[in-house]
Design an enzyme around this catalytic site. Structure first.
Site, PDB file in Angstrom:
ATOM      1  N   PRO A 109      41.125  38.986  53.324  1.00 36.61           N
ATOM      2  CG  PRO A 109      43.243  38.804  51.965  1.00 36.61           C
ATOM      3  CD  PRO A 109      41.886  38.379  52.385  1.00 36.61           C
ATOM      4  CD  GLU A 158      34.129  35.609  26.087  1.00 34.40           C
ATOM      5  OE1 GLU A 158      33.352  35.281  26.925  1.00 34.40           O
ATOM      6  OE2 GLU A 158      35.461  35.557  26.266  1.00 34.40           O
ATOM      7  CG  HIS A 185      31.759  31.262  28.019  1.00 32.54           C
ATOM      8  ND1 HIS A 185      32.011  30.205  28.676  1.00 32.54           N
ATOM      9  CD2 HIS A 185      33.011  31.845  27.373  1.00 32.54           C
ATOM     10  CE1 HIS A 185      33.294  29.874  28.557  1.00 32.54           C
ATOM     11  NE2 HIS A 185      33.783  31.054  27.688  1.00 32.54           N
TER      12      HIS A 185
END
Length: 616
Positions: free
Chosen positions: A208, A428, A431
């Site tokens: 799309p 976080e 990560h």
């Protein structure tokens, strides 16, 4: 307003006439019963009759009190039919018992009076239906029903003639595939002289937002021919047969205006495999599909009509659509690469005031995976951010705000407890640190603990170059980054939380794909061990038997578990090794809530001495 009062007056008059007709001859009594003449004489003998009304041969008698005229039937008024010879004796007895007698003429009208309510109802129905139809586009007298059957199928999209290939950026391969059709539409006779025929149907495929509709409009604009566009869902209505009628109308109009282009958007809405899905097929959809197939077969050699269709689900289309002579030419529109994204951005920033610090090359490099529609939305969001601050030019900071909004979602203002905020920063930071230290992981460009969208925080990475495949080493590093948040919580806080839910889900899905689809397991080797991915409402299969044994399935699970354990162990080792720098990153993240790439690199930089010791 005057017409509304007329409608109210008509309704009131009809209601009064109906009530008058249905209630004629009926007094204030509420319970009436039909009785035999013998029962009536018995009630008269008991002096229960107060008054009588004669209407022809019928007699209505008003009782003094509610009595049981029949077993289980209570009434305060009775109706009977007087025998032909019963009048003289009956009248004498009524006079003797002082019963009030009233005689009315027989009701006139006969069968016409019986039909009067029905005629009134039919008249009211016709009156309102005609008004409703006149208010519909086209009206009854001006072809309203015909327009309803056709819908937009016979209407030309005149705006398509203003679109050219210059408006379609970043799709050079797709433009080259359809460019030759421009010459055919401009001069079809030249092709007919040598017996060449153009493709009847061209299927535009791609994700799309990649510009399928825009490419079809540009083809019509370049050729300067009529462009008939409709979405496949507009063929389907609640009335059976409308879809086939609209298909006929569109093709007939295109043939009259040939050379012309027909464009059917979202073809999979009507073109899915016939008879598929739960409960079998859909009659109206399949009738519409059959009509499309018939019309495409009915083109004569002199009719220069090209049918274009767009879909992002070519796997569910009916094979009859894809055979030679129909949609036999397939043009794929891919997500744009970096250079193509820059060209698309140049199109979308036309007419917008840009500041000097706006670098389209940098923006294109920082938007991997964006489609043309995504880039258009990014530019629009940047313009909105600029207008919100009442600036006159769009600056790079507005683009960065728009990218964060598009990629991470709208910023939410939540009251987060200090201990929960600390856990988010630890998660976080895990990560971020593991992605920074692993050589094959994508670099982190921003980390935040500000809630956006459905997430409470996020670590966002951008690849340095376009990649279409990934090696085993790269995927293993990616697994380690996914599980680094959970590993960081376990290493720095001593326990884990539910915040790793999405990380675990994505890591499990990736590890299972590595084992069952890409043959990245030494134990199982190159075997396709995936389960059926067909959806019962979209594909051809409702269920598919597993083509491998339970023992093999158990081995797949073990290999997936082994990959995940290995990734978590690697992430934990990195976090423990660089714990001081990660703790500094946690502190900075708690304080500033959002850190950019330069700050992250500075905080996680390994001193030269430590690097030499580690290498030794």
């Amino acid at each position: 307003m005057k017409q509304n009062w007329m409608i109210v007056a008509v309704i009131a008059v009809v209601a009064l006439m109906l009530f008058s007709y249905l209630g004629r001859g009926v007094g204030p009594s509420t319970a009436t019963a039909d009785v035999s003449y013998s029962n009536f004489r018995a009630l008269l003998a008991e002096d229960q009759i107060a008054s009588v009304v004669f209407r022809g041969d019928d007699l209505q008698a008003q009782l003094d009190a509610t009595v049981e005229v029949l077993p289980g039937v209570q009434a305060d008024q009775v109706t009977t039919r007087v025998p032909p010879e019963g009048h003289p004796a009956l009248l004498a007895e009524l006079e003797q018992r002082d019963v009030e007698i009233t005689a009315l003429p027989e009701q006139e009208g006969g069968w016409l009076a019986s039909l009067l309510p029905w005629l009134l109802l039919i008249g009211v129905y016709v009156f309102f239906w005609s008004r409703l139809s006149r208010n519909m586009p086209g009206g009854v007298g001006r072809g309203g029903f015909d327009r309803f059957l056709k819908g937009r199928a016979g209407q030309e999209d005149t705006t398509a003639r203003k679109v050219t290939f210059g408006d379609v950026a970043g799709q050079d391969n797709a433009k080259a595939e359809v460019a030759e059709l421009v010459e055919f539409l401009r001069d079809p006779e030249r092709y007919r002289q040598i017996g060449a025929e153009p493709p009847r149907g061209i299927l535009l495929m791609g994700p799309p937002g990649t510009g399928k509709t825009l490419l079809a409009r540009a083809l019509a604009g370049e050729a300067g021919v009529p462009f008939f566009s409709i979405s496949a869902s507009e063929f389907i209505e609640m009335f059976v047969g409308v879809g086939a009628s609209r298909v006929r109308a569109m093709f007939n109009e295109a043939k009259k205006r040939a050379p012309a282009i027909i464009f059917i958007d979202e073809l999979d809405a009507v073109g899915r495999v016939r008879g598929a899905g739960v409960g079998g097929g859909h009659d109206e959809r399949e009738q519409t599909l059959n009509q499309i197939l018939s019309e495409m077969d009915g083109f004569a050699g002199h009719e220069a009509v090209i049918v274009l269709a767009a879909t992002n689900r070519p796997d569910v289309l009916d094979p009859a659509l894809l055979r030679p002579g129909r949609f036999d030419r397939h043009v794929t529109l891919d997500l744009p690469d970096r250079a193509a994204r820059e060209e698309i951005l140049k199109v979308h920033v036309r007419g917008k005031p840009l500041a000097d610090d706006v670098d389209l090359t940098t923006i294109a490099a920082g938007t991997p995976g964006f489609s043309g529609a995504d880039l258009k939305n990014l530019v629009n969001e940047a313009a909105i951010a600029c207008a919100r601050e009442r600036r006159t030019t769009i600056a790079m900071q507005h683009v960065d705000q728009a990218r964060d909004r598009v990629m991470m979602g709208l910023e939410r203002h939540l009251t987060i407890r200090p201990e929960e905020k600390h856990r988010l920063a630890v998660h976080e930071s895990g990560h971020t640190a593991v992605a920074h230290y692993l050589p094959n992981a994508d670099p982190v460009y921003k980390v935040t603990i500000i809630p956006r969208g459905r997430a409470l925080g996020g670590t966002h990475m951008l690849p340095t170059e376009e990649r279409y495949t990934q090696s085993t080493v790269e995927l293993r590093d990616r697994l380690a980054v996914m599980l680094a948040g959970r590993a960081s919580e376990a290493a720095l806080l001593g326990d884990v939380s539910s915040g790793a839910d999405d990380d675990i889900r994505q890591a499990t899905h990736l590890a299972r794909a590595m084992v069952s689809r890409w043959g990245m397991s030494d134990k199982l080797g190159p075997m396709d061990l995936r389960q059926s991915e067909e959806h019962p409402f979209l594909g051809r299969e409702i269920s598919q038997a597993r083509e491998f044994s339970d023992e093999t399935a158990h081995q797949v699970d073990e290999e997936v578990r082994s990959l995940l354990r290995e990734a978590e162990t690697r992430a934990t080792e990195l976090i423990v090794t660089h714990r001081p720098r990660i703790e500094a990153l946690v502190a900075a993240l708690e304080q500033h809530e959002t850190l950019n790439r330069d700050t992250i690199v500075e905080l996680l930089k390994v001193p030269a001495e430590a690097g030499r010791v580690a290498n030794a």
